[in-house]
Design a protein around this motif. Structure first.
Motif, short mmCIF file in Angstrom:
data_model
loop_
_atom_site.label_atom_id
_atom_site.label_comp_id
_atom_site.label_asym_id
_atom_site.label_seq_id
_atom_site.Cartn_x
_atom_site.Cartn_y
_atom_site.Cartn_z
N TRP A 180 -34.11 51.88 44.45
CA TRP A 180 -34.80 51.82 43.16
C TRP A 180 -35.91 52.86 43.25
CZ3 TRP A 180 -37.02 46.59 40.90
CH2 TRP A 180 -37.49 46.83 39.60
N ASP A 181 -35.58 54.06 42.79
CA ASP A 181 -36.49 55.20 42.97
C ASP A 181 -36.73 55.35 44.47
OD1 ASP A 181 -39.86 56.15 42.07
OD2 ASP A 181 -38.00 57.30 41.95
N THR A 182 -37.95 55.14 44.95
CA THR A 182 -38.21 55.35 46.38
C THR A 182 -38.14 54.06 47.20
OG1 THR A 182 -40.54 55.20 45.86
CG2 THR A 182 -39.64 57.42 46.09
N ASP A 183 -37.93 52.93 46.53
CA ASP A 183 -37.81 51.67 47.28
C ASP A 183 -36.34 51.43 47.65
OD1 ASP A 183 -40.29 49.70 45.43
OD2 ASP A 183 -40.48 51.27 46.94
N ARG A 184 -36.16 50.70 48.72
CA ARG A 184 -34.81 50.33 49.13
C ARG A 184 -34.69 48.81 49.10
NH1 ARG A 184 -32.17 52.24 54.76
NH2 ARG A 184 -32.93 50.35 55.43
N LEU A 185 -33.55 48.32 48.59
CA LEU A 185 -33.36 46.88 48.47
C LEU A 185 -32.03 46.48 49.10
CD1 LEU A 185 -35.08 47.91 45.90
CD2 LEU A 185 -34.46 45.75 44.89
N ARG A 186 -32.05 45.47 49.92
CA ARG A 186 -30.83 45.04 50.58
C ARG A 186 -30.66 43.53 50.43
NH1 ARG A 186 -27.27 46.90 54.67
NH2 ARG A 186 -26.42 45.21 55.94
N TRP A 187 -29.50 43.14 49.96
CA TRP A 187 -29.17 41.73 49.75
C TRP A 187 -28.05 41.33 50.69
CZ3 TRP A 187 -32.27 39.43 46.09
CH2 TRP A 187 -32.95 40.30 45.23
N GLU A 188 -28.29 40.33 51.52
CA GLU A 188 -27.27 39.85 52.44
C GLU A 188 -26.98 38.39 52.15
OE1 GLU A 188 -27.99 41.94 56.61
OE2 GLU A 188 -29.86 41.61 55.55
N LEU A 189 -25.69 38.09 51.98
CA LEU A 189 -25.30 36.74 51.61
C LEU A 189 -24.43 36.15 52.71
CD1 LEU A 189 -25.66 38.56 48.95
CD2 LEU A 189 -24.41 36.75 47.82
N GLU A 190 -24.85 35.00 53.19
CA GLU A 190 -24.08 34.36 54.24
C GLU A 190 -23.71 32.96 53.78
OE1 GLU A 190 -25.99 35.19 58.07
OE2 GLU A 190 -25.15 33.23 58.62
N PRO A 191 -22.43 32.61 53.82
CA PRO A 191 -22.08 31.24 53.42
C PRO A 191 -22.68 30.26 54.41
CG PRO A 191 -20.16 32.42 54.30
CD PRO A 191 -21.28 33.39 54.27
N CYS A 192 -23.14 29.15 53.89
CA CYS A 192 -23.67 28.12 54.76
C CYS A 192 -23.35 26.78 54.12
CB CYS A 192 -25.17 28.28 54.96
SG CYS A 192 -26.12 27.93 53.47
N GLU A 193 -23.63 25.74 54.85
CA GLU A 193 -23.35 24.41 54.31
C GLU A 193 -24.21 24.18 53.07
OE1 GLU A 193 -23.12 21.34 57.24
OE2 GLU A 193 -23.74 19.84 55.76
N GLY A 194 -23.56 23.88 51.96
CA GLY A 194 -24.33 23.65 50.74
C GLY A 194 -24.48 24.88 49.89
N GLY A 195 -24.05 26.04 50.37
CA GLY A 195 -24.15 27.21 49.52
C GLY A 195 -24.27 28.53 50.25
N THR A 196 -25.36 29.22 50.00
CA THR A 196 -25.53 30.58 50.51
C THR A 196 -26.91 30.76 51.11
OG1 THR A 196 -24.14 31.43 48.71
CG2 THR A 196 -25.51 33.04 49.87
N LEU A 197 -26.93 31.42 52.25
CA LEU A 197 -28.22 31.85 52.80
C LEU A 197 -28.42 33.29 52.35
CD1 LEU A 197 -30.63 31.16 54.58
CD2 LEU A 197 -29.38 32.07 56.53
N LEU A 198 -29.43 33.49 51.53
CA LEU A 198 -29.71 34.82 51.00
C LEU A 198 -30.86 35.45 51.76
CD1 LEU A 198 -29.27 36.94 48.66
CD2 LEU A 198 -31.08 35.73 47.44
N THR A 199 -30.62 36.65 52.26
CA THR A 199 -31.70 37.41 52.88
C THR A 199 -31.93 38.64 52.03
OG1 THR A 199 -31.04 36.65 55.07
CG2 THR A 199 -32.51 38.54 54.98
N PHE A 200 -33.13 38.76 51.53
CA PHE A 200 -33.47 39.93 50.74
C PHE A 200 -34.53 40.74 51.48
CE2 PHE A 200 -34.51 42.86 47.63
CZ PHE A 200 -35.85 42.81 47.29
N THR A 201 -34.22 42.02 51.66
CA THR A 201 -35.17 42.90 52.36
C THR A 201 -35.47 44.09 51.47
OG1 THR A 201 -34.02 42.34 54.41
CG2 THR A 201 -35.59 44.16 54.51
N THR A 202 -36.73 44.43 51.38
CA THR A 202 -37.09 45.63 50.64
C THR A 202 -38.06 46.48 51.47
OG1 THR A 202 -37.99 46.58 48.61
CG2 THR A 202 -38.92 44.47 49.29
N TRP A 203 -37.78 47.77 51.46
CA TRP A 203 -38.64 48.72 52.16
C TRP A 203 -39.42 49.45 51.07
CZ3 TRP A 203 -33.73 47.41 53.42
CH2 TRP A 203 -33.47 47.03 54.74
#
Lengths: 102, 170
Positions: free
Chosen positions: B97-120
């Motif tokens: 996003w312009d000069t920022d970087r965004l990363r979304w990681e989705l891992e299935p887990c019991e009950g749904g999803t473990l979401l890890t969001f990282t932005t630089w």
């Protein structure tokens, strides 16, 4: 902000701040805890003092070094809006997911 | 660790840039979460801009703010630009996003999803030589604050402020 953080580019100085978080100390005690010679420790303390991260208090014959939090709080304040912004967006994402059809 | 601090994301340093990382457990399957992260009709509800462009690694993106936001806040109507860096549904989505970087990681887990969001975050230090050192220290400093081991016997107005922010003793 840059001079403050430039002062912290040295791991020993970070360690000094960590120790001072627990309370004031004289240079001899710090040197021992860091396993450094006293002159080296004094040099680091001077750099931290110049950056506004430590302050000195004289009691009897000793100089007690203590932590100054202002520069750290400034940095924290600088980052806080970004952290809150993304936290709010993630809250909105969650709320939308709850309403969204599967 | 208190919940508010976790909610605000952790701070670190990587590649000379400040990094924020958030982890959320979502009660929805990864495929659904991935759609909410990538489809315009869903983006509208949580992201201030649309992602216009093909969905593939390397595709350029136009990032226009939603019209209602432009109007409400008087935003610059010209869209920022970016790019999709990683497109691996439903597990990883990374874009700039312009000069920022965004990363979304989705891992299935019991009950749904473990979401890890990282932005630089964009590095606004004008001097590249000091930037790396600057950001390396930032992470360590914030760590110091987050550990919250400040003793109240350091009678100091600054300490009170720290306790309020970090709940020392929590």
């Amino acid at each position: 902000m840059t001079p403050t953080l430039a002062a912290l580019a040295e791991p020993k100085r970070l360690k000094i701040l960590e120790l001072l978080q627990q309370g004031e100390r004289p240079v001899g005690v710090l040197a021992r805890e860091l396993r450094l010679a006293q002159p080296s420790t004094s040099k680091h303390l001077k750099a931290l003092e110049r950056a506004g991260l430590v302050r000195v208090r004289r009691e009897a014959q000793r100089r007690w070094y203590g932590l100054r939090l202002e520069p750290l709080l400034e940095l924290d304040a600088w980052l806080e809006p970004y952290r809150r912004l993304w936290a709010a967006r993630l809250d909105a994402l969650e709320a939308h997911l709850d309403r969204m059809e599967d | 660790m208190n919940d508010e601090n976790e909610r605000l994301g952790s701070v670190g340093v990587e590649g000379g840039r400040t990094r924020l990382r958030y982890r959320r457990k979502l009660a929805h399957p990864p495929e659904k979460v991935f759609r909410a992260l990538t489809e315009s009709q869903h983006l509208r509800h949580w992201l201030p801009c649309d992602l216009v462009g093909e969905r593939r690694a390397g595709a350029p993106l136009a990032l226009p703010f939603w019209p209602e936001l432009i109007e409400k806040y008087g935003l610059e109507p010209a869209p920022l630009r970016g790019e999709i860096r990683v497109w691996e549904p439903p597990r990883v989505f990374e874009w700039t996003w312009d000069t920022d970087r965004l990363r979304w990681e989705l891992e299935p887990c019991e009950g749904g999803t473990l979401l890890t969001f990282t932005t630089w975050l964009a590095n606004d230090e004008p001097n590249p030589k000091t930037a790396a050192g600057y950001h390396a220290c930032l992470a360590n400093l914030i760590e110091l604050l987050d550990r919250g081991r400040v003793e109240t016997r350091l009678a100091d107005a600054d300490v009170k402020e720290l306790e309020v922010r970090y709940g020392a003793g929590a």
